[in-house]
Design a protein around this motif. Structure first.
Motif, PDB file in Angstrom:
ATOM      1  N   GLN A 454     -14.756  22.168  -7.836  1.00  0.00           N
ATOM      2  CA  GLN A 454     -13.990  22.120  -8.766  1.00  0.00           C
ATOM      3  C   GLN A 454     -12.564  21.961  -8.234  1.00  0.00           C
ATOM      4  O   GLN A 454     -11.574  21.964  -9.079  1.00  0.00           O
ATOM      5  CB  GLN A 454     -14.109  23.206  -9.536  1.00  0.00           C
ATOM      6  N   TYR A 455     -12.176  21.461  -7.096  1.00  0.00           N
ATOM      7  CA  TYR A 455     -10.932  21.112  -6.680  1.00  0.00           C
ATOM      8  C   TYR A 455     -10.645  19.771  -7.344  1.00  0.00           C
ATOM      9  O   TYR A 455     -11.460  18.999  -7.288  1.00  0.00           O
ATOM     10  CB  TYR A 455     -10.712  20.861  -5.193  1.00  0.00           C
ATOM     11  N   GLU A 456      -9.507  19.602  -8.106  1.00  0.00           N
ATOM     12  CA  GLU A 456      -9.159  18.143  -8.731  1.00  0.00           C
ATOM     13  C   GLU A 456      -9.164  17.112  -7.439  1.00  0.00           C
ATOM     14  O   GLU A 456      -8.802  17.560  -6.233  1.00  0.00           O
ATOM     15  CB  GLU A 456      -7.698  18.344  -9.213  1.00  0.00           C
ATOM     16  N   PRO A 457      -9.576  15.872  -7.965  1.00  0.00           N
ATOM     17  CA  PRO A 457      -9.600  14.817  -6.929  1.00  0.00           C
ATOM     18  C   PRO A 457      -8.459  14.861  -5.891  1.00  0.00           C
ATOM     19  O   PRO A 457      -8.561  14.606  -4.770  1.00  0.00           O
ATOM     20  CB  PRO A 457     -10.091  13.687  -7.635  1.00  0.00           C
ATOM     21  N   LEU A 458      -7.194  14.719  -6.514  1.00  0.00           N
ATOM     22  CA  LEU A 458      -6.002  14.791  -5.713  1.00  0.00           C
ATOM     23  C   LEU A 458      -5.862  15.888  -4.809  1.00  0.00           C
ATOM     24  O   LEU A 458      -5.668  15.796  -3.579  1.00  0.00           O
ATOM     25  CB  LEU A 458      -4.851  14.461  -6.540  1.00  0.00           C
ATOM     26  N   GLU A 459      -6.235  17.006  -5.487  1.00  0.00           N
ATOM     27  CA  GLU A 459      -6.063  18.346  -4.468  1.00  0.00           C
ATOM     28  C   GLU A 459      -7.052  18.337  -3.435  1.00  0.00           C
ATOM     29  O   GLU A 459      -6.694  18.698  -2.176  1.00  0.00           O
ATOM     30  CB  GLU A 459      -6.407  19.447  -5.370  1.00  0.00           C
ATOM     31  N   ALA A 460      -8.338  17.827  -3.837  1.00  0.00           N
ATOM     32  CA  ALA A 460      -9.244  17.854  -2.711  1.00  0.00           C
ATOM     33  C   ALA A 460      -8.991  16.571  -1.550  1.00  0.00           C
ATOM     34  O   ALA A 460      -9.229  17.034  -0.393  1.00  0.00           O
ATOM     35  CB  ALA A 460     -10.462  17.356  -3.545  1.00  0.00           C
ATOM     36  N   ALA A 461      -8.316  15.513  -1.963  1.00  0.00           N
ATOM     37  CA  ALA A 461      -7.812  14.691  -1.125  1.00  0.00           C
ATOM     38  C   ALA A 461      -6.896  15.148  -0.114  1.00  0.00           C
ATOM     39  O   ALA A 461      -7.124  15.160   1.093  1.00  0.00           O
ATOM     40  CB  ALA A 461      -7.571  13.553  -1.698  1.00  0.00           C
ATOM     41  N   ILE A 462      -5.949  15.957  -0.798  1.00  0.00           N
ATOM     42  CA  ILE A 462      -4.935  16.402   0.172  1.00  0.00           C
ATOM     43  C   ILE A 462      -5.379  17.551   1.092  1.00  0.00           C
ATOM     44  O   ILE A 462      -5.205  17.706   2.343  1.00  0.00           O
ATOM     45  CB  ILE A 462      -3.561  17.048  -0.845  1.00  0.00           C
ATOM     46  N   PHE A 463      -6.136  18.374   0.329  1.00  0.00           N
ATOM     47  CA  PHE A 463      -6.608  19.690   1.264  1.00  0.00           C
ATOM     48  C   PHE A 463      -7.802  19.197   2.285  1.00  0.00           C
ATOM     49  O   PHE A 463      -7.624  19.657   3.456  1.00  0.00           O
ATOM     50  CB  PHE A 463      -7.162  20.536   0.186  1.00  0.00           C
ATOM     51  N   GLY A 464      -8.531  18.207   1.854  1.00  0.00           N
ATOM     52  CA  GLY A 464      -9.550  17.853   2.889  1.00  0.00           C
ATOM     53  C   GLY A 464      -8.970  16.938   3.974  1.00  0.00           C
ATOM     54  O   GLY A 464      -9.344  17.419   5.168  1.00  0.00           O
ATOM     55  N   VAL A 465      -7.740  16.175   3.668  1.00  0.00           N
ATOM     56  CA  VAL A 465      -7.213  15.617   4.833  1.00  0.00           C
ATOM     57  C   VAL A 465      -6.331  16.601   5.769  1.00  0.00           C
ATOM     58  O   VAL A 465      -6.642  16.399   6.868  1.00  0.00           O
ATOM     59  CB  VAL A 465      -6.175  14.425   4.403  1.00  0.00           C
ATOM     60  N   TYR A 466      -5.990  17.659   5.088  1.00  0.00           N
ATOM     61  CA  TYR A 466      -5.288  18.678   5.834  1.00  0.00           C
ATOM     62  C   TYR A 466      -6.330  19.422   6.846  1.00  0.00           C
ATOM     63  O   TYR A 466      -5.982  19.541   7.816  1.00  0.00           O
ATOM     64  CB  TYR A 466      -4.507  19.755   4.990  1.00  0.00           C
ATOM     65  N   LEU A 467      -7.327  19.922   6.204  1.00  0.00           N
ATOM     66  CA  LEU A 467      -8.273  20.534   6.813  1.00  0.00           C
ATOM     67  C   LEU A 467      -8.848  19.769   8.144  1.00  0.00           C
ATOM     68  O   LEU A 467      -9.261  20.244   9.265  1.00  0.00           O
ATOM     69  CB  LEU A 467      -9.585  20.883   5.900  1.00  0.00           C
ATOM     70  N   HIS A 468      -9.307  18.590   7.794  1.00  0.00           N
ATOM     71  CA  HIS A 468      -9.878  17.602   8.769  1.00  0.00           C
ATOM     72  C   HIS A 468      -8.907  17.471  10.050  1.00  0.00           C
ATOM     73  O   HIS A 468      -9.615  17.475  11.173  1.00  0.00           O
ATOM     74  CB  HIS A 468      -9.943  16.351   8.094  1.00  0.00           C
ATOM     75  N   GLY A 469      -7.772  17.305   9.752  1.00  0.00           N
ATOM     76  CA  GLY A 469      -6.757  17.075  10.920  1.00  0.00           C
ATOM     77  C   GLY A 469      -6.563  18.765  11.583  1.00  0.00           C
ATOM     78  O   GLY A 469      -6.604  18.634  12.670  1.00  0.00           O
ATOM     79  N   LYS A 470      -6.303  19.779  10.760  1.00  0.00           N
ATOM     80  CA  LYS A 470      -6.239  21.111  11.339  1.00  0.00           C
ATOM     81  C   LYS A 470      -7.473  21.458  12.264  1.00  0.00           C
ATOM     82  O   LYS A 470      -7.176  21.867  13.309  1.00  0.00           O
ATOM     83  CB  LYS A 470      -5.930  21.968  10.132  1.00  0.00           C
ATOM     84  N   SER A 471      -8.585  20.942  11.713  1.00  0.00           N
ATOM     85  CA  SER A 471     -10.028  21.467  12.520  1.00  0.00           C
ATOM     86  C   SER A 471      -9.916  20.657  13.873  1.00  0.00           C
ATOM     87  O   SER A 471     -10.121  21.216  15.110  1.00  0.00           O
ATOM     88  CB  SER A 471     -10.947  20.963  11.923  1.00  0.00           C
ATOM     89  N   ALA A 472      -9.351  19.460  13.617  1.00  0.00           N
ATOM     90  CA  ALA A 472      -9.098  18.856  15.216  1.00  0.00           C
ATOM     91  C   ALA A 472      -8.069  19.489  16.072  1.00  0.00           C
ATOM     92  O   ALA A 472      -8.030  19.398  17.167  1.00  0.00           O
ATOM     93  CB  ALA A 472      -8.820  17.155  14.861  1.00  0.00           C
ATOM     94  N   ASP A 473      -6.949  19.689  15.145  1.00  0.00           N
ATOM     95  CA  ASP A 473      -5.750  20.452  15.960  1.00  0.00           C
ATOM     96  C   ASP A 473      -6.060  21.584  16.782  1.00  0.00           C
ATOM     97  O   ASP A 473      -5.817  21.960  17.861  1.00  0.00           O
ATOM     98  CB  ASP A 473      -4.480  20.763  15.393  1.00  0.00           C
ATOM     99  N   ILE A 474      -7.192  22.377  16.296  1.00  0.00           N
ATOM    100  CA  ILE A 474      -7.794  23.494  16.861  1.00  0.00           C
ATOM    101  C   ILE A 474      -8.704  23.342  17.896  1.00  0.00           C
ATOM    102  O   ILE A 474      -8.851  23.846  18.841  1.00  0.00           O
ATOM    103  CB  ILE A 474      -8.140  24.625  15.901  1.00  0.00           C
TER     104      ILE A 474
END
Ligand SMILES: NC(=O)C1=CN([C@@H]2O[C@H](COP(=O)(O)OP(=O)(O)OC[C@H]3O[C@@H](n4cnc5c(N)ncnc54)[C@H](O)[C@@H]3O)[C@@H](O)[C@H]2O)[C@H](O)CC1
Ligand SMILES: [K+]
Length: 520
Positions: A454-474
């Motif tokens: 139930q994350y709104e699509p725009l939230e999911a896109a922003i949050f998902g891109v953030y997590l994806h990159g953060k995961s790679a940074d860790i």
């Protein structure tokens, strides 16, 4: 973090001066002192020659403020006015006079016929020639001065923005702009620090708080936002104790073809690890065994065709559908995709060959549910919007596509840009380790998994891109760039989630006693 437009920067100055009952000159002094402090902290009085080049506007005024404080603190300062116009702003003139009073001589005027000063490779250049007021390419002789800076190999510190670079357009030629080692930007970064065509003009940058009134900063909405953890935290949905897997949705992934079942495996695992309650995949028959054995949590529906998707028949009611990973663009798959779009009403995340099929049949764009999330890399984007002349042209075309179909575009790159109509969200997490096969499938899975919850699509896109990159940074701390894989991005996702709640380390005080010594 809000990225203010040029107009908003000027507005902010005015608002601050009125609200705080100060003059624009005092604002300029405040900004200049911040730059002086930055230099003084690092130089500690070192007698390295500092060449301060000032334009005749307020950027130049900032430079004169810095020059004056450097002189008053005994630094080895050479101040020049780059006299590219007869106009002078008030801020410039006030500080020009103050400089004369301080040094008992006028700063050296440099005009089109003058020789440029000698600058050694170990010297420092303070570039205060143009700021955000640049409104046309600089005169040739000024461009030659910029090239003189570069040729000197001196350290270039730019005030607010590398001179010659506009905040909202790519330069005609790379030589038209100062190549800065470091830029001290007032109040917020500039979009050009994040675009492929223009990020190269400043190796590093940081934002200086010049004291624009907090009320103005708070109440002013911007079209462009740099995503930080502070922007993400309010989006995060904490889990309720009395919840069950149905609470977190049922994601459906459609994709795969002979030899590319792994894309669905990666996307499905990412969907699960980003928190979806249930995940089902719809794949060709050849995917059944590998997926059932490698992802026990995944439920499967198979196409009648062995090797590719030929008829998308879905006997379930998913919350969200992620489609396109590893799907191929064969005739059968293309017609199955068209039939699917003609009857689908579920929220969509479209990636990879789903995007390529859309590009092949643009009429299908009309069939996309509103707020569909499309995640093209540069090549896929070009197929969708055509060639672009530079990053700003690309953004204009992307904004038009988003407005026309009311969709969200995730423009993957070093700084992934999420475009929703005229709104632009810049993601700064991620690193070159992500430049490896399958990471796009993982991102699709993450965004799909968030939308299932139930994350709104725009939230999911922003949050998902953030997590994806953060995961790679860790993950890069354990694997480096070369050994990064899409699977490792998935396995480090939990750490990316947990990192959201890690409080930033308080700055260590230099004279803090070690606990052991005080215990004696
Ligand atoms: N809150 C803040 O961010 C503050 C920013 N400050 C500084 O002010 C500059 C913007 O100042 P402005 O005078 O508007 O622009 P410039 O200094 O860039 O001046 C350029 C000047 O010259 C004219 N011009 C523009 N392009 C050309 C050209 N190619 N050839 C000749 N002349 C040109 C133009 O009309 C300008 O007047 C901002 O960047 C900050 O550095 C405030 O000082 C403090 C608060
Ligand atoms: K500058």
């Amino acid at each position: 973090m809000k990225i203010f437009s040029d107009e908003q920067v000027y507005e902010g100055d005015k608002f601050t001066a009125q609200k705080q009952q100060i003059t624009s000159i005092e604002l300029m002094e405040r900004a200049g002192i911040q730059i002086f402090n930055w230099l003084h902290l690092r130089m500690q009085g070192a007698q390295v020659p500092i060449h301060v080049f000032c334009g005749i506007g307020n950027n130049g005024g900032n430079g004169l403020v810095v020059a004056r404080h450097l002189v008053n603190h005994g630094y080895n300062v050479h101040t020049y006015v780059v006299n590219f116009s007869d106009k002078r702003t008030k801020g410039f003139l006030v500080n020009y006079d103050l400089m004369k009073q301080t040094q008992k001589k006028w700063p050296t005027l440099i005009g089109p016929k003058d020789d440029f000063p000698k600058i050694g490779p170990d010297d420092i250049i303070l570039d205060a020639v143009f700021g955000v007021g640049l409104n046309r390419p600089a005169d040739d002789w000024v461009v030659h001065l910029f090239q003189h800076f570069k040729a000197s190999k001196a350290f270039v510190l730019s005030v607010d923005i590398p001179s010659g670079l506009k905040t909202n357009a790519a330069p005609v030629k790379d030589t038209d702009v100062v190549w800065a080692n470091h830029t001290l930007s007032f109040q917020s970064p500039k979009l050009v620090f994040f675009l492929e065509d223009t990020a190269k003009f400043t190796a590093q940058w940081e934002v200086l708080d010049v004291g624009i009134d907090p009320e103005y900063l708070q109440k002013t909405n911007t079209l462009t936002t740099l995503i930080t953890k502070q922007d993400i935290l309010p989006v995060y949905k904490p889990r309720k104790p009395f919840s069950h897997k149905g609470t977190y949705g049922h994601a459906l992934l459609i994709g795969g073809s002979y030899g590319k079942i792994g894309a669905v495996q990666l996307a499905s695992r990412a969907t699960l690890v980003s928190g979806a309650g249930l995940v089902t995949a719809f794949v060709p028959k050849c995917g059944y065994l590998p997926l059932q054995s490698s992802v026990p949590e995944l439920m499967l529906i198979t196409d009648t065709n062995d090797t590719c998707i030929s008829n998308i028949a879905i006997p379930i009611e998913p919350t969200v559908i992620g489609i396109g990973v590893g799907m191929g663009t064969s005739e059968e798959t293309a017609s199955a995709f068209t039939d699917f779009l003609n009857q689908n009403t579920k929220p969509l995340v479209i990636d990879a060959d789903g995007l390529n099929l859309l590009a092949k049949t643009p009429a299908l764009m009309e069939k996309l549910p509103k707020y569909s999330v499309l995640t093209p890399h540069a090549k896929e984007l070009e197929r969708l919007i055509g060639k672009w002349s530079n990053d700003f042209d690309k953004l204009d075309k992307a904004i038009n596509l988003s407005e026309k179909y009311n969709i969200i575009l995730v423009l993957k790159g070093r700084f992934t840009l999420i475009v929703y109509k005229k709104n632009l969200y810049i993601n700064a997490t991620g690193n070159p380790g992500l430049a490896t096969g399958g990471t796009g499938d993982v991102l699709t899975g993450i965004i799909t998994g968030l939308m299932a919850q139930q994350y709104e699509p725009l939230e999911a896109a922003i949050f998902g891109v953030y997590l994806h990159g953060k995961s790679a940074d860790i993950a890069v701390q354990d694997f480096g760039y070369e050994a990064m894989t899409a699977s490792r991005v998935i396995s480090y996702l939990p750490k990316a989630f947990l990192d959201l709640f890690v409080k930033p380390e308080p700055p260590k005080t230099a004279n803090k006693q070690d606990d052991k010594t005080t215990k004696k």
